[in-house]
Write a protein that holds these residues in place. Structure first.
Motif, PDB file in Angstrom:
ATOM      1  N   LEU A  83     -66.229  -0.239  -1.773  1.00  9.65           N
ATOM      2  CA  LEU A  83     -66.411  -1.473  -2.547  1.00  9.65           C
ATOM      3  C   LEU A  83     -67.506  -1.314  -3.601  1.00  9.65           C
ATOM      4  CD1 LEU A  83     -66.194  -4.576  -3.060  1.00  9.65           C
ATOM      5  CD2 LEU A  83     -67.702  -4.897  -1.094  1.00  9.65           C
ATOM      6  N   VAL A  99     -66.547   0.683  -6.671  1.00  8.81           N
ATOM      7  CA  VAL A  99     -65.669  -0.045  -7.589  1.00  8.81           C
ATOM      8  C   VAL A  99     -66.465  -1.089  -8.389  1.00  8.81           C
ATOM      9  CG1 VAL A  99     -63.730  -1.656  -7.698  1.00  8.81           C
ATOM     10  CG2 VAL A  99     -63.615   0.339  -6.191  1.00  8.81           C
ATOM     11  N   HIS A 114     -60.276  -5.445  -0.889  1.00 12.17           N
ATOM     12  CA  HIS A 114     -60.521  -4.007  -0.757  1.00 12.17           C
ATOM     13  C   HIS A 114     -60.124  -3.524   0.625  1.00 12.17           C
ATOM     14  CE1 HIS A 114     -62.707  -3.498  -4.586  1.00 12.17           C
ATOM     15  NE2 HIS A 114     -62.968  -4.780  -4.405  1.00 12.17           N
ATOM     16  N   ASN A 115     -60.104  -4.439   1.575  1.00 11.25           N
ATOM     17  CA  ASN A 115     -59.737  -4.047   2.934  1.00 11.25           C
ATOM     18  C   ASN A 115     -59.419  -5.303   3.731  1.00 11.25           C
ATOM     19  OD1 ASN A 115     -59.464  -3.008   5.490  1.00 11.25           O
ATOM     20  ND2 ASN A 115     -61.193  -1.594   5.294  1.00 11.25           N
ATOM     21  N   VAL A 154     -56.010  -2.911  -4.101  1.00 12.22           N
ATOM     22  CA  VAL A 154     -56.443  -1.754  -4.875  1.00 12.22           C
ATOM     23  C   VAL A 154     -55.424  -0.614  -5.001  1.00 12.22           C
ATOM     24  CG1 VAL A 154     -58.908  -2.229  -4.759  1.00 12.22           C
ATOM     25  CG2 VAL A 154     -57.799  -1.089  -2.838  1.00 12.22           C
ATOM     26  N   LYS A 166     -59.725   5.031   9.592  1.00 14.48           N
ATOM     27  CA  LYS A 166     -59.725   6.322   8.914  1.00 14.48           C
ATOM     28  C   LYS A 166     -59.046   7.418   9.738  1.00 14.48           C
ATOM     29  CE  LYS A 166     -62.107   4.753   5.344  1.00 14.48           C
ATOM     30  NZ  LYS A 166     -61.475   4.642   4.018  1.00 14.48           N
ATOM     31  N   LEU A 183     -68.759  15.072   7.522  1.00 15.07           N
ATOM     32  CA  LEU A 183     -69.876  14.163   7.250  1.00 15.07           C
ATOM     33  C   LEU A 183     -69.385  12.756   7.519  1.00 15.07           C
ATOM     34  CD1 LEU A 183     -72.632  13.290   6.031  1.00 15.07           C
ATOM     35  CD2 LEU A 183     -71.536  13.351   3.768  1.00 15.07           C
ATOM     36  N   ALA A 210     -70.345   8.654   9.621  1.00 12.51           N
ATOM     37  CA  ALA A 210     -71.113   7.791  10.510  1.00 12.51           C
ATOM     38  C   ALA A 210     -70.250   6.588  10.839  1.00 12.51           C
ATOM     39  CB  ALA A 210     -72.402   7.348   9.832  1.00 12.51           C
ATOM     40  N   TYR A 254     -75.218   9.011   6.690  1.00 15.16           N
ATOM     41  CA  TYR A 254     -74.702   8.660   5.382  1.00 15.16           C
ATOM     42  C   TYR A 254     -75.520   9.419   4.348  1.00 15.16           C
ATOM     43  CZ  TYR A 254     -72.835   6.158   1.520  1.00 15.16           C
ATOM     44  OH  TYR A 254     -72.188   5.897   0.357  1.00 15.16           O
ATOM     45  N   ASP A 255     -74.902  10.298   3.572  1.00 14.28           N
ATOM     46  CA  ASP A 255     -75.651  11.147   2.648  1.00 14.28           C
ATOM     47  C   ASP A 255     -74.844  11.342   1.360  1.00 14.28           C
ATOM     48  OD1 ASP A 255     -76.883  13.278   1.294  1.00 14.28           O
ATOM     49  OD2 ASP A 255     -77.542  14.225   3.159  1.00 14.28           O
ATOM     50  N   SER A 298     -72.199  14.358   0.215  1.00 11.81           N
ATOM     51  CA  SER A 298     -70.772  14.061  -0.014  1.00 11.81           C
ATOM     52  C   SER A 298     -70.305  14.712  -1.319  1.00 11.81           C
ATOM     53  CB  SER A 298     -70.515  12.547  -0.023  1.00 11.81           C
ATOM     54  OG  SER A 298     -70.916  11.943  -1.240  1.00 11.81           O
ATOM     55  N   GLY A 350     -58.527   4.183  -1.267  1.00 11.21           N
ATOM     56  CA  GLY A 350     -59.145   5.464  -0.951  1.00 11.21           C
ATOM     57  C   GLY A 350     -59.771   6.003  -2.222  1.00 11.21           C
ATOM     58  N   LEU A 351     -61.012   6.450  -2.119  1.00 14.21           N
ATOM     59  CA  LEU A 351     -61.681   7.047  -3.280  1.00 14.21           C
ATOM     60  C   LEU A 351     -61.921   8.531  -3.058  1.00 14.21           C
ATOM     61  CD1 LEU A 351     -64.280   4.211  -3.907  1.00 14.21           C
ATOM     62  CD2 LEU A 351     -62.248   4.715  -5.276  1.00 14.21           C
TER      63      LEU A 351
HETATM   64  N1  LIG Z   1     -71.059   9.506   5.668  1.00 20.48           N
HETATM   65  C1  LIG Z   1     -70.971   9.348   4.348  1.00 20.48           C
HETATM   66  N2  LIG Z   1     -71.913   9.836   3.526  1.00 20.48           N
HETATM   67  C2  LIG Z   1     -71.817   9.667   2.178  1.00 20.48           C
HETATM   68  N3  LIG Z   1     -70.840   9.015   1.575  1.00 20.48           N
HETATM   69  C3  LIG Z   1     -69.879   8.489   2.346  1.00 20.48           C
HETATM   70  C4  LIG Z   1     -69.872   8.624   3.754  1.00 20.48           C
HETATM   71  N4  LIG Z   1     -68.790   7.986   4.257  1.00 20.48           N
HETATM   72  C5  LIG Z   1     -68.137   7.487   3.198  1.00 20.48           C
HETATM   73  N5  LIG Z   1     -68.794   7.780   2.050  1.00 20.48           N
HETATM   74  C6  LIG Z   1     -68.459   7.370   0.688  1.00 20.48           C
HETATM   75  O1  LIG Z   1     -68.098   5.976   0.730  1.00 20.48           O
HETATM   76  C7  LIG Z   1     -66.973   5.757  -0.111  1.00 20.48           C
HETATM   77  C8  LIG Z   1     -65.803   5.386   0.749  1.00 20.48           C
HETATM   78  O2  LIG Z   1     -64.713   5.114  -0.067  1.00 20.48           O
HETATM   79  P1  LIG Z   1     -63.305   4.657   0.557  1.00 20.48           P
HETATM   80  O3  LIG Z   1     -62.357   4.523  -0.567  1.00 20.48           O
HETATM   81  O4  LIG Z   1     -62.980   5.536   1.693  1.00 20.48           O
HETATM   82  O5  LIG Z   1     -63.711   3.199   0.956  1.00 20.48           O
HETATM   83  P2  LIG Z   1     -63.865   2.231   2.185  1.00 20.48           P
HETATM   84  O6  LIG Z   1     -62.901   2.488   3.256  1.00 20.48           O
HETATM   85  O7  LIG Z   1     -65.294   2.217   2.482  1.00 20.48           O
HETATM   86  O8  LIG Z   1     -63.510   0.892   1.384  1.00 20.48           O
HETATM   87  C9  LIG Z   1     -62.421   0.068   1.068  1.00 20.48           C
HETATM   88  O9  LIG Z   1     -62.539  -0.239  -0.345  1.00 20.48           O
HETATM   89  C10 LIG Z   1     -62.284   0.867  -1.215  1.00 20.48           C
HETATM   90  C11 LIG Z   1     -62.545   0.366  -2.629  1.00 20.48           C
HETATM   91  O10 LIG Z   1     -61.549  -0.501  -3.064  1.00 20.48           O
HETATM   92  C12 LIG Z   1     -60.875   1.386  -1.018  1.00 20.48           C
HETATM   93  O11 LIG Z   1     -60.692   2.537  -1.837  1.00 20.48           O
HETATM   94  C13 LIG Z   1     -60.632   1.745   0.441  1.00 20.48           C
HETATM   95  O12 LIG Z   1     -59.280   2.114   0.638  1.00 20.48           O
HETATM   96  C14 LIG Z   1     -60.991   0.565   1.347  1.00 20.48           C
HETATM   97  O13 LIG Z   1     -60.831   0.896   2.717  1.00 20.48           O
HETATM   98  C15 LIG Z   1     -66.792   7.032  -0.905  1.00 20.48           C
HETATM   99  O14 LIG Z   1     -67.599   6.992  -2.044  1.00 20.48           O
HETATM  100  C16 LIG Z   1     -67.302   8.115   0.069  1.00 20.48           C
HETATM  101  O15 LIG Z   1     -67.700   9.286  -0.582  1.00 20.48           O
END
Ligand SMILES: Nc1ncnc2c1ncn2[C@@H]1O[C@H](COP(=O)(O)OP(=O)(O)O[C@H]2O[C@H](CO)[C@@H](O)[C@H](O)[C@H]2O)[C@@H](O)[C@H]1O
Length: 478
Positions: free
Chosen positions: A19, A22, A164-165, A214, A305, A327, A329, A355-356, A360, A380-381
């Motif tokens: 989130l 975005v 977003h979810n 999204v 996930k 990586l 949490a 979370y780092d 990443s 998914g990003l």
């Molecule tokens: N342990 C860690 N250390 C560092 N970085 C970490 C991390 N775990 C995750 N991240 C980072 O957090 C972000 C996660 O992005 P995702 O698209 O997987 O989104 P998420 O499921 O949180 O959000 C929801 O919203 C987004 C945005 O709309 C959608 O893409 C997604 O499908 C939806 O589930 C990425 O930037 C990733 O690199």
């Protein structure tokens, strides 16, 4: 055109997931299209710490849900921000939504109702000289903004809500309704009432002029009972207002040519420089240095996930000849299972719990592939970052993962258009099968770099999608 974006997370000020990425990146893309965005977010400690000493109070409350509050206007990292400074609600240690142990704050309903109340006031003209043409609320934490506008302000601007979810809905007992300050008739089936309680996201979906999610595939999926999480009925009723607009990524933050988190920077023409990043990952995760495929995972450790599916397949992934750097949490049970897997497969599986952000980036810049076995995935990003970094995505065929990756089937490989591996259903068998397919292509030193390069050529920027948002804003403003 002026947009008020309302969100509980905005990168780089506060991020727990996608989130934030975005809401932090979309304003920049919209600016190039003549749309200006002001983004309203809560004044968590990490946000207040970034405020200049004399941030301007643009609006004040003697009492907002139990304490003094101010809306502060600031510009940080090119973002035009409105920070709701309300210490009684947001100034506390821990995370954005819960304490340090991850337990949700019991007053989350009040924190985000107050946030939404203030956003609705801003939308209604509380800040002298500024009124938005469109209000764009993100997820349940901002959703009540649209209910406050619907029930309070006849001249309210049109609105968009982005999901977003759908798994996070902001569902609370009916007893809080009396404290929200909404009229009694709002507690109805077409209002904020949800399965006998109050539903924040539901209220926003009901009130918004337009609903987006999204990715196109997730927009279809959430109209079915399997993915609708109780809201598929409502979403079907509002199908005419429901749009799937794919996320982009911030190609400035995520650029292998300039990324300072990498040990070695590279372009599509200098892929061999990735090897220094690969080496750095192996060292950091305690993995053997060898020539076989190095897979990574960057994820919240949750059921969504598919991290339990992955955890159950570590033995077979290692048996396929791959090494795995994880990586993540989240769920503490899953953390334990993965750490035990790493202990069982020393040198082959490495886990960093936490979370780092920097790490990443390094993983995307050095691993050969990223595994994303999600049960559902709105967009998914991490697969988009993977494409941009030549870290080949291996994804479950669902939601935005299905929309963004071209599977390396025979025809796609022959045509040179493959960018990753898709598998279905979301099972251990199918995941391991995809890893074996990857191992096959990895061994082909023509096909593998061709696939990396094809992914790096994909347009993962906000360009196309920002235009879709502008089109949508224009259509509801008309
Ligand atoms: N342990 C860690 N250390 C560092 N970085 C970490 C991390 N775990 C995750 N991240 C980072 O957090 C972000 C996660 O992005 P995702 O698209 O997987 O989104 P998420 O499921 O949180 O959000 C929801 O919203 C987004 C945005 O709309 C959608 O893409 C997604 O499908 C939806 O589930 C990425 O930037 C990733 O690199």
């Amino acid at each position: 055109m002026k947009i008020l974006s309302v969100a509980s997370e905005v990168f780089p000020l506060i991020k727990t997931g996608g989130l934030a990425d975005v809401t932090g990146a979309l304003p920049g893309a919209l600016a190039g299209l003549g749309v200006s965005t002001r983004t309203m977010l809560p004044g968590y400690p990490s946000v207040v710490a970034r405020l200049p000493k004399r941030a301007r109070a643009l609006h004040s409350y003697p009492d907002l849900f139990g304490g003094k509050a101010k809306v502060l206007g600031v510009e940080i990292d090119g973002l035009d921000l409105l920070v709701l400074d309300a210490p009684h609600l947001f100034d506390r240690p821990g995370g954005a939504y819960g304490d340090a142990g991850g337990v949700d704050w019991p007053d989350n309903w009040k924190r985000f109702a107050a946030f939404s109340r203030a956003a609705a006031d801003v939308a209604g003209g509380a800040i002298a000289g500024w009124r938005p043409d469109i209000v764009h609320a993100h997820d349940w934490q901002a959703a009540l903004t649209l209910a406050y506008l619907r029930y309070g302000d006849a001249s309210a601007p049109p609105s968009v809500i982005t999901v977003h979810n759908l798994a996070f809905q902001g569902q609370f007992p009916a007893s809080i309704f009396a404290e929200l300050g909404l009229p009694a008739h709002a507690m109805g089936l077409d209002g904020v009432e949800y399965f006998g309680g109050v539903g924040f996201l539901k209220a926003g979906l009901q009130a918004a002029s337009a609903i987006t999610t999204v990715s196109p595939t997730y927009a279809s999926e959430i109209r079915t009972p399997a993915f609708g999480m109780g809201l598929d009925g409502l979403l079907n009723l509002r199908a005419g207002q429901l749009h799937g607009i794919l996320n982009g990524i911030d190609t400035g933050q995520w650029n292998p040519e300039t990324d300072t988190h990498l040990a070695s920077r590279y372009t599509v023409r200098t892929l061999k420089h990735r090897s220094a990043n690969r080496h750095a990952i192996e060292t950091r995760f305690g993995l053997d240095h060898d020539a076989g495929p190095l897979l990574c995972v960057v994820s919240r450790l949750t059921w969504q996930k598919g991290m339990d599916i992955l955890a159950a397949e570590l033995d077979r992934i290692v048996a396929a000849g791959a090494r795995l750097a994880i990586l993540g949490a989240g769920d503490q049970g899953l953390e334990g299972v993965l750490l035990a897997g790493a202990a069982r497969h020393r040198g082959r599986v490495g886990v960093v719990v936490g979370y780092d952000e920097g790490l990443s980036h390094l993983l995307q810049g050095g691993a050969d592939a990223i595994l994303i076995p999600s049960r559902f995935e709105p967009c998914g990003l991490t697969q988009l970052y993977g494409l941009r970094y030549g870290c080949v995505p291996v994804v479950a065929r669902t939601g935005g993962l299905a929309d963004t990756i071209v599977d390396a089937n025979h025809a796609a490989l022959a045509a040179g258009v493959a960018t990753g591996f898709q598998f279905a259903p979301e099972s251990g068998e199918a995941l391991v099968d995809a890893v074996w397919r990857l191992v096959g292509v990895f061994g082909d030193d023509g096909a593998w770099p061709a696939m990396q390069k094809q992914g790096m050529k994909a347009d993962v920027s906000w360009q196309a999608s920002a235009k879709d948002y502008v089109k949508l804003y224009r259509s509801i403003a008309a």
